[in-house]
Design an enzyme around this catalytic site. Structure first.
Site, PDB file in Angstrom:
ATOM      1  CB  CYS A  15      -0.895  -0.077   1.238  1.00 38.80           C
ATOM      2  SG  CYS A  15      -1.626   1.458   1.745  1.00 38.80           S
ATOM      3  CB  CYS A  46       0.542   1.768   4.116  1.00 33.78           C
ATOM      4  SG  CYS A  46      -1.137   1.139   4.023  1.00 33.78           S
TER       5      CYS A  46
END
Length: 108
Positions: free
Chosen positions: A30, A33
């Site tokens: 991600c 993230c």
């Protein structure tokens, strides 16, 4: 005791503690993230011992992700004494996080 059980019990102990805990549910693939890492470091520098910050891989810890209704990553959850004070998915800037945390902790 398995490694998973040990992690789970220390996670539970931590979120039930007196020191507030900001949990960052993330996944390795991600991109947003990855953007949270420097933000969380900055937040820890600003807040020091007032808060614990832990990162939880949502894919490796699916039980925790399901339990706390994590539908996307990153998801940030603020715990104090086992209670969820705040939860949000997506990237949140350090100043905004600090303001939210301070507001939520004044109430408790």
């Amino acid at each position: 005791m398995s490694d998973t059980t040990r992690k789970s019990s220390s996670f539970t102990k931590m979120i039930n503690g007196e020191v507030p805990v900001l949990v960052d549910f993330y996944a390795d693939w991600c991109q947003p993230c990855k953007m949270m890492n420097p933000i969380l470091k900055e937040l820890k520098k600003k807040m020091g011992d007032q808060i614990n910050i832990i990162k939880v891989d949502a894919e490796k810890n699916a039980d925790a992700a399901i339990k706390y209704n994590v539908r996307g990553v990153p998801t940030l959850i603020l715990f104090k004494e086992g209670q969820i004070l705040w939860q949000k998915s997506g990237v949140v800037q350090a100043n905004q996080l600090q303001n939210i945390i301070n507001q939520k902790l004044e109430v408790s």
